[in-house]
Write a protein that holds these residues in place. Structure first.
Motif, PDB file in Angstrom:
ATOM      1  N   LEU A   1       0.818  -1.207   0.000  1.00 15.36           N
ATOM      2  CA  LEU A   1       0.000   0.000   0.000  1.00 15.36           C
ATOM      3  C   LEU A   1       0.848   1.251   0.000  1.00 15.36           C
ATOM      4  O   LEU A   1       1.908   1.298   0.632  1.00 15.36           O
ATOM      5  N   MET A   2       0.356   2.290  -0.696  1.00 14.91           N
ATOM      6  CA  MET A   2       0.942   3.617  -0.553  1.00 14.91           C
ATOM      7  C   MET A   2       0.047   4.381   0.423  1.00 14.91           C
ATOM      8  O   MET A   2      -1.178   4.393   0.274  1.00 14.91           O
ATOM      9  N   LEU A   3       0.679   4.977   1.429  1.00 19.22           N
ATOM     10  CA  LEU A   3      -0.092   5.604   2.508  1.00 19.22           C
ATOM     11  C   LEU A   3       0.275   7.069   2.670  1.00 19.22           C
ATOM     12  O   LEU A   3       1.388   7.483   2.360  1.00 19.22           O
ATOM     13  N   GLN A   4      -0.676   7.835   3.181  1.00 19.36           N
ATOM     14  CA  GLN A   4      -0.355   9.217   3.533  1.00 19.36           C
ATOM     15  C   GLN A   4      -1.021   9.609   4.837  1.00 19.36           C
ATOM     16  O   GLN A   4      -2.076   9.083   5.215  1.00 19.36           O
ATOM     17  N   GLY A   5      -0.370  10.543   5.541  1.00 17.47           N
ATOM     18  CA  GLY A   5      -0.938  11.045   6.785  1.00 17.47           C
ATOM     19  C   GLY A   5      -0.195  12.305   7.219  1.00 17.47           C
ATOM     20  O   GLY A   5       0.887  12.603   6.707  1.00 17.47           O
ATOM     21  N   ASP A   6      -0.777  13.011   8.154  1.00 15.00           N
ATOM     22  CA  ASP A   6      -0.209  14.281   8.610  1.00 15.00           C
ATOM     23  C   ASP A   6       0.792  14.027   9.735  1.00 15.00           C
ATOM     24  O   ASP A   6       0.410  13.651  10.845  1.00 15.00           O
ATOM     25  N   LEU A   7       2.081  14.233   9.426  1.00 10.48           N
ATOM     26  CA  LEU A   7       3.129  13.960  10.420  1.00 10.48           C
ATOM     27  C   LEU A   7       2.937  14.800  11.676  1.00 10.48           C
ATOM     28  O   LEU A   7       3.292  14.377  12.775  1.00 10.48           O
TER      29      LEU A   7
END
Lengths: 500, 128
Positions: A237-243
């Protein structure tokens, strides 16, 4: 037939009637109630995993300096970030290592330091342009000074992963940790029963836009990860989120001795139980998930399979290899994986997390291809000297000295009558023998532990062995240990010099 | 208790270990031994009450004897409880309990340091 929609489940989350269980708990529920009964009872199954995910990183936007700079290169605490994305954006990759500290500190550590609120030294250079005149920039900042810090991980959450062992007589340092000689241990990754993709292997509920747990906060699935190989059961999976919202408890820098830096990422996916098929998939247990133990002693892309193995066997603490019990080690934390599935369960039960309908499902028929290599890869047999002179073990040191002078080879493989390699003798060994006044037999002054190569190996592999053992030549032997050639560091240098 | 016996190269060819065992009658249990061109090092297990006797026997023959009473340090803050250390430890210092908590039994530690380079999180160390 049970048939639920995501909006029905979200309504239950809103009114507090939703029934959420972890993927571990679901195994027993399906065993007891059957898939249909479980699908009626359970609305959401939560998963979780916490392990090394090298293919991770963060997009940072620094804001503009005065006068402005178009960063051509930028370093964060001496770790280079990629800047080929406009003026003050950069991507810090987890595995990039420090220019000064090497593997001790890398991109993953910068990421963890940012989350912890620690300050980061930024150094950037630029050629200077009319619109961006500044050429050098140095500043110190923390995560709050950044406009955005968006984690974007190209390849996370492997559906399952190969386990590793080592058949050779030398200890290996790999991204799977230290592998002890002679099948001395086995290491593995992944959360088995809690593994997100293993609980929905047909991607019936998981896809682009799925809201997930990432690093202690809510994140999203961007889509398939790189090297997504769904056909063979190795989806990614490619994932994104707010560090800025993340917690260092679930994003941790790590260093694998002799390999380098990696990032431990904690993530979990909620699986909406839309029907009994989905329910049945989430009943997967450690015993159902099969992977392979690979021999990392063979330095090739297609490593030999030592045996098949289930996660249940791996997690039992030892498995049998070649008739012996070998201890296993996980590199992922099952305790943290469980914690993540538990937190996600709490969030959903308490109405703090709602499920999303994926905009697109993950492709289920992809295969990860090996690299197309258009330049011929040189083999040892292409560059080795075939007219190698050998010397018999019972020859005198004087004979050896004479032969070295005659053939101007610095290394003489020492052999038996049948041309079987038993040692090696160099001009240095002879000087030493002369200095010590021991005009003896070759056998008594030769080096017995010879580092060798085979003719079908790639030169790159042989070169690494030369370097590791600090020798400048290796006899090339066949399977019966007959000397068929010799390869020297000069041969290798010449090959690479020719290419450049 | 664990002891470290250091044998320098001048005496490495002499059977001082065997002599000390015969003299004292103490059955040294050798857990690890390492020799190279500069020095020899042995880690051994003995009863606490035998320490003085075996130490005297070895020291009189030129060896150096140290008590290993500071085993591996475990930094629980850094540790993520993956369990990577479990399979590389020769003496089973590390294990998982039923709830997948890492258990560390330092009394078994022979201070070989193998786990230190295995640990991805720099959570294990030895005092030098």
């Amino acid at each position: 037939m049970v048939n639920k929609s995501i909006s029905e489940i979200n309504n239950r989350i809103k009114d507090g009637s939703v029934n959420v269980v972890t993927a571990e708990e679901m195994v027993g529920i399906v065993a007891e109630l059957g898939a249909q009964g479980a699908a009626r009872e359970v609305d959401v199954v939560t998963t979780g995993t916490f392990g090394a995910m090298c293919s991770s990183g963060v997009f940072l936007n620094f804001g503009h300096a005065e006068p402005p700079i178009k960063m051509q290169k930028v370093w964060l605490n001496d770790v280079e970030a990629y800047t080929g994305v406009a003026a003050v954006d950069a991507y810090i990759g987890a595995t990039q290592v420090s220019e000064t500290l090497g593997m001790e500190y890398g991109g993953a550590h910068v990421i963890e330091d940012l989350i912890r609120g620690n300050t980061i030294d930024v150094h950037a250079i630029s050629p200077g342009t009319d619109c961006y005149p500044r050429k050098i920039l140095d500043t110190t900042l923390d995560i709050n000074d950044l406009n955005q810090a968006i984690m974007l991980n190209p390849r996370n959450a492997y559906q399952k992963y190969n386990a590793a062992t080592n058949s050779t007589s030398q200890k290996l340092y790999t991204y799977m940790g230290s592998l002890m000689p002679n099948y001395g241990n086995v290491t593995y990754s992944g959360a088995g029963v809690l593994s997100p993709l293993s609980n929905d292997p047909e991607y019936r509920t998981i896809g682009t836009g799925t809201r997930i747990f990432l690093g202690g906060t809510q994140g999203y699935i961007v889509g398939q990860g790189t090297q997504h190989s769904s056909k063979s059961g190795f989806g990614t999976l490619m994932l994104q989120g707010d560090l800025k919202e993340m917690d260092a408890e679930f994003v941790r820098a790590s260093t694998f001795t002799g390999y380098g830096v990696s990032l431990y990422v904690g993530m979990g996916i909620p699986i909406p139980i839309l029907d009994e098929k989905v329910a049945l998939a989430t009943a997967v247990s450690d015993a159902d998930i099969i992977t392979q133990v690979m021999d990392y002693g063979i330095p090739t892309r297609d490593r030999p399979v030592v045996r098949g193995v289930t996660y249940e066997e791996l997690r039992s603490g030892s498995i049998e290899i070649k008739g012996r019990e070998v201890t296993t080690s996980s590199l992922s934390s099952f305790k943290r994986s469980r914690q993540i599935a538990g937190i996600l369960k709490d969030w959903i039960s308490h109405g703090e997390f709602f499920l999303s309908q994926p905009a697109e499902r993950l492709p289920s028929d992809t295969v990860s291809k090996p690299m197309k290599q258009t330049r011929g890869t040189a083999m040892v047999r292409d560059i080795m000297a075939k007219d190698v002179m050998t010397i018999h073990k019972n020859a005198s040191v004087f004979d050896a000295a004479k032969m070295i002078m005659d053939v101007s080879f610095n290394h003489l493989p020492v052999v038996t009558e049948n041309n079987i390699l038993v040692g090696i003798i160099t001009a240095w060994d002879i000087s030493k023998a002369v200095a010590q006044n021991t005009f003896d037999l070759v056998e008594n002054i030769m080096t017995r532990k010879v580092i060798t190569a085979t003719d079908t190996e790639q030169v790159t592999i042989a070169a690494r062995r030369l370097e590791q053992h600090g020798v400048s030549a290796m006899p090339v032997v066949d399977e019966q240990h007959h000397v068929i050639g010799i390869i020297t560091s000069d041969d290798i240098s010449m090959l690479f010099a020719r290419r450049n | 208790m664990k002891i470290r016996i250091i044998i320098n190269r001048d005496i490495v060819t002499k059977p001082i270990l065997a002599e000390a065992i015969i003299e004292t009658g103490i059955p040294l249990n050798i857990a690890q031994a390492h020799f190279d061109s500069t020095t020899g090092e042995i880690i051994a297990d003995i009863e606490d009450t035998e320490y003085r006797m075996i130490k005297n026997a070895l020291v009189s023959r030129g060896a150096e004897v140290l008590r290993l009473d500071t085993p591996i340090n475990w930094d629980e803050e850094e540790c993520v409880e993956c369990g990577g250390c479990i399979s590389v430890c020769p003496t089973k210092v590390f294990s998982m309990d039923e709830e997948w908590n890492l258990k560390v039994d330092t009394t078994k530690c022979i201070q070989c340091g193998t786990c230190i380079e295995m640990c991805p999180h720099d959570a294990l160390s030895l005092d030098v």
